[in-house]
Scaffold this motif. Structure first.
Motif, PDB file in Angstrom:
ATOM      1  N   GLU A 185     -12.899   8.703   4.383  1.00  0.00           N
ATOM      2  CA  GLU A 185     -12.417   8.803   5.994  1.00  0.00           C
ATOM      3  C   GLU A 185     -11.436   9.148   6.581  1.00  0.00           C
ATOM      4  O   GLU A 185     -11.413  10.446   6.289  1.00  0.00           O
ATOM      5  CB  GLU A 185     -11.415   7.189   5.866  1.00  0.00           C
ATOM      6  CG  GLU A 185     -12.567   5.842   4.876  1.00  0.00           C
ATOM      7  CD  GLU A 185     -13.617   5.757   5.513  1.00  0.00           C
ATOM      8  OE1 GLU A 185     -14.717   6.424   5.645  1.00  0.00           O
ATOM      9  OE2 GLU A 185     -14.753   5.759   4.321  1.00  0.00           O
ATOM     10  N   GLU A 186     -11.408   8.767   8.053  1.00  0.00           N
ATOM     11  CA  GLU A 186     -10.937   9.870   8.553  1.00  0.00           C
ATOM     12  C   GLU A 186      -8.759   9.892   8.108  1.00  0.00           C
ATOM     13  O   GLU A 186      -8.404  10.971   8.673  1.00  0.00           O
ATOM     14  CB  GLU A 186     -10.828   9.643  10.422  1.00  0.00           C
ATOM     15  CG  GLU A 186     -10.437  10.421  10.935  1.00  0.00           C
ATOM     16  CD  GLU A 186      -9.961  10.086  12.666  1.00  0.00           C
ATOM     17  OE1 GLU A 186      -9.808  10.427  13.882  1.00  0.00           O
ATOM     18  OE2 GLU A 186     -11.502   9.328  13.476  1.00  0.00           O
ATOM     19  N   PHE A 187      -8.530   8.898   8.499  1.00  0.00           N
ATOM     20  CA  PHE A 187      -7.496   8.653   7.057  1.00  0.00           C
ATOM     21  C   PHE A 187      -6.858   7.180   7.074  1.00  0.00           C
ATOM     22  O   PHE A 187      -8.293   6.583   7.463  1.00  0.00           O
ATOM     23  CB  PHE A 187      -6.355   8.346   9.161  1.00  0.00           C
ATOM     24  CG  PHE A 187      -6.053   7.652  10.127  1.00  0.00           C
ATOM     25  CD1 PHE A 187      -7.368   7.987  11.054  1.00  0.00           C
ATOM     26  CD2 PHE A 187      -5.795   6.772  10.587  1.00  0.00           C
ATOM     27  CE1 PHE A 187      -7.467   7.601  12.710  1.00  0.00           C
ATOM     28  CE2 PHE A 187      -6.059   5.602  11.727  1.00  0.00           C
ATOM     29  CZ  PHE A 187      -6.755   6.068  12.659  1.00  0.00           C
ATOM     30  N   ASN A 188      -6.117   6.852   5.929  1.00  0.00           N
ATOM     31  CA  ASN A 188      -6.273   6.180   5.653  1.00  0.00           C
ATOM     32  C   ASN A 188      -5.366   4.389   6.238  1.00  0.00           C
ATOM     33  O   ASN A 188      -3.884   4.982   6.445  1.00  0.00           O
ATOM     34  CB  ASN A 188      -5.792   6.274   4.271  1.00  0.00           C
ATOM     35  CG  ASN A 188      -6.538   6.833   3.478  1.00  0.00           C
ATOM     36  OD1 ASN A 188      -7.780   6.585   3.824  1.00  0.00           O
ATOM     37  ND2 ASN A 188      -6.260   7.694   1.977  1.00  0.00           N
ATOM     38  N   LEU A 189      -5.550   3.611   5.979  1.00  0.00           N
ATOM     39  CA  LEU A 189      -4.656   2.681   6.635  1.00  0.00           C
ATOM     40  C   LEU A 189      -4.974   1.388   5.819  1.00  0.00           C
ATOM     41  O   LEU A 189      -6.118   0.846   4.604  1.00  0.00           O
ATOM     42  CB  LEU A 189      -5.848   1.887   8.409  1.00  0.00           C
ATOM     43  CG  LEU A 189      -5.835   2.711   9.228  1.00  0.00           C
ATOM     44  CD1 LEU A 189      -6.201   2.525  10.393  1.00  0.00           C
ATOM     45  CD2 LEU A 189      -3.897   3.406   9.797  1.00  0.00           C
ATOM     46  N   MET A 190      -4.619   0.032   5.892  1.00  0.00           N
ATOM     47  CA  MET A 190      -4.662  -0.447   5.309  1.00  0.00           C
ATOM     48  C   MET A 190      -3.578  -1.917   5.820  1.00  0.00           C
ATOM     49  O   MET A 190      -2.670  -1.202   6.832  1.00  0.00           O
ATOM     50  CB  MET A 190      -4.135  -0.654   3.808  1.00  0.00           C
ATOM     51  CG  MET A 190      -4.046  -1.494   2.333  1.00  0.00           C
ATOM     52  SD  MET A 190      -5.840  -2.338   2.890  1.00  0.00           S
ATOM     53  CE  MET A 190      -5.491  -3.886   1.683  1.00  0.00           C
ATOM     54  N   THR A 191      -3.782  -3.525   5.558  1.00  0.00           N
ATOM     55  CA  THR A 191      -3.337  -4.564   5.744  1.00  0.00           C
ATOM     56  C   THR A 191      -1.374  -4.566   5.912  1.00  0.00           C
ATOM     57  O   THR A 191      -0.603  -5.229   6.537  1.00  0.00           O
ATOM     58  CB  THR A 191      -3.670  -5.616   6.112  1.00  0.00           C
ATOM     59  OG1 THR A 191      -4.167  -5.305   3.827  1.00  0.00           O
ATOM     60  CG2 THR A 191      -5.201  -5.310   6.046  1.00  0.00           C
ATOM     61  N   ARG A 192      -1.174  -4.280   4.230  1.00  0.00           N
ATOM     62  CA  ARG A 192       0.500  -4.190   4.563  1.00  0.00           C
ATOM     63  C   ARG A 192       0.995  -2.792   4.236  1.00  0.00           C
ATOM     64  O   ARG A 192       2.213  -3.164   3.585  1.00  0.00           O
ATOM     65  CB  ARG A 192       0.198  -4.911   3.000  1.00  0.00           C
ATOM     66  CG  ARG A 192       0.467  -6.270   2.754  1.00  0.00           C
ATOM     67  CD  ARG A 192       0.119  -6.802   1.474  1.00  0.00           C
ATOM     68  NE  ARG A 192      -1.613  -5.913   1.534  1.00  0.00           N
ATOM     69  CZ  ARG A 192      -2.619  -6.092   2.332  1.00  0.00           C
ATOM     70  NH1 ARG A 192      -2.603  -7.451   3.216  1.00  0.00           N
ATOM     71  NH2 ARG A 192      -3.516  -5.536   2.128  1.00  0.00           N
ATOM     72  N   VAL A 225       0.464  -1.522   0.358  1.00  0.00           N
ATOM     73  CA  VAL A 225       0.160  -0.232   0.206  1.00  0.00           C
ATOM     74  C   VAL A 225       0.846   1.554   0.140  1.00  0.00           C
ATOM     75  O   VAL A 225       1.695   1.363   0.755  1.00  0.00           O
ATOM     76  CB  VAL A 225      -1.241   0.265   1.284  1.00  0.00           C
ATOM     77  CG1 VAL A 225      -1.843   1.645   1.028  1.00  0.00           C
ATOM     78  CG2 VAL A 225      -1.945  -1.638   0.937  1.00  0.00           C
ATOM     79  N   ARG A 226       0.289   2.497  -0.923  1.00  0.00           N
ATOM     80  CA  ARG A 226       1.544   3.693  -1.184  1.00  0.00           C
ATOM     81  C   ARG A 226       1.335   4.665   0.265  1.00  0.00           C
ATOM     82  O   ARG A 226      -0.393   4.771   0.186  1.00  0.00           O
ATOM     83  CB  ARG A 226       1.053   3.595  -1.938  1.00  0.00           C
ATOM     84  CG  ARG A 226       2.161   5.409  -2.780  1.00  0.00           C
ATOM     85  CD  ARG A 226       2.234   5.695  -4.094  1.00  0.00           C
ATOM     86  NE  ARG A 226       3.162   6.643  -4.218  1.00  0.00           N
ATOM     87  CZ  ARG A 226       3.280   7.439  -5.692  1.00  0.00           C
ATOM     88  NH1 ARG A 226       3.028   5.815  -6.401  1.00  0.00           N
ATOM     89  NH2 ARG A 226       4.340   8.112  -6.336  1.00  0.00           N
ATOM     90  N   THR A 227       1.443   4.757   0.909  1.00  0.00           N
ATOM     91  CA  THR A 227       0.932   6.065   1.886  1.00  0.00           C
ATOM     92  C   THR A 227       2.085   6.765   2.070  1.00  0.00           C
ATOM     93  O   THR A 227       3.088   7.012   1.833  1.00  0.00           O
ATOM     94  CB  THR A 227       0.735   5.098   3.487  1.00  0.00           C
ATOM     95  OG1 THR A 227       1.925   4.678   3.848  1.00  0.00           O
ATOM     96  CG2 THR A 227       0.052   4.022   3.845  1.00  0.00           C
TER      97      THR A 227
END
Length: 274
Positions: free
Chosen positions: A267-274, A99-101
């Motif tokens: 959404e409030e902030f972005n998250l993801m599993t990897r 995931v690109r954060t």
């Protein structure tokens, strides 16, 4: 007249020699792009081991890119943290599906997206937990997250103290169903895959907090030269242009949006599993 012929012949030789140098340089660039060592993890449905070997939506996209470059398509499957340690420290390496954060933006060189999906916090429907927002999520005993993943990193930065780092995320839904974790951070695609795998009805699992839409990439080490990354980026563009990218998406039921497409998220902030 003879002088003109000599000048023309000399010009032809110069152009030919420059062409040969350019061809040699192009060959060197392709050879370098083909030598990249690529790592991934066993995490369905993006990339995972099956009876026939490594498969998944991310795998199929990267494998097709590799084939078009003449890369051997051999990807090493490692625990995610180990894969990241290698790519963080060694040139000529890459990892997928990442995931690109914003936190990772300057830590890698990005090619993609190769997959687009949505992340959630899930609970079992029969759970007595009342989860309305992230403040409620802070109060549960354990939230299952991928060890070393973006969700773990970002939730810890948000002050979460109740994270359970999962080193074998392929059985996370079982942990949720058996009350070993209270909430589980995962994408809709991961939930669907594990639900079918473990025979759990869709009505038994409930999404409680949406965590955004995320783009997953093939991420190269910072030490990898740009001209190598550009070669991989070009073949991905070719996959998009000729319909192969969308075809892989249909195979897995994945929304394969292209780079630059509008990806809505409130959404409030972005998250993801990897």
């Amino acid at each position: 007249m003879r002088r003109i012929v000599v000048i023309v012949a000399f010009a032809v030789v110069i152009l030919w020699s420059h062409g040969m140098v350019a061809a040699a340089q192009t060959g060197d660039m392709l050879a370098a792009a083909r030598s990249i060592k690529i790592y991934t993890e066993d995490f369905a449905p993006f990339n995972y081991m099956s009876d026939t070997g490594l498969t998944g939506a991310g795998t199929d996209v990267v494998r097709e890119m590799a084939a078009r470059l003449g890369h051997d398509g051999k990807f090493e499957v490692l625990p995610w943290k180990r894969a990241l340690q290698i790519v963080d420290n060694e040139p000529g390496t890459a990892v997928f599906s990442m995931v690109r954060t914003s936190e990772r933006e300057d830590e890698y060189k990005w090619v993609g997206p190769i997959i687009v999906t949505r992340g959630w916090l899930y609970k079992m429907t029969d759970s007595n937990l009342e989860i309305r927002d992230l403040s409620d999520a802070r109060k549960v005993a354990a939230i299952g997250v991928q060890a070393g993943g973006a969700a773990e990193r970002m939730l810890r930065e948000q002050g979460f103290k109740n994270l359970a780092a999962l080193y074998t995320p392929g059985n996370a839904l079982q942990l949720l169903a058996s009350d070993r974790i209270d909430l589980w951070e995962a994408s809709d695609l991961v939930l669907e895959h594990q639900r079918r795998k473990f025979g759990i009805d869709r009505s038994e699992v409930e999404p409680v907090i949406g965590l955004g839409i995320y783009e997953l990439y093939l991420a190269f080490s910072l030490q990898t030269p740009d001209f190598i990354v550009d070669q991989w980026r070009m073949v991905l563009n070719d996959l998009r242009s000729d319909g192969t990218f969308a075809e892989i998406g249909r195979k897995y039921g994945v929304s394969m949006l292209h780079e630059g497409a509008e990806v809505p998220s409130g959404e409030e902030f972005n998250l993801m599993t990897r």
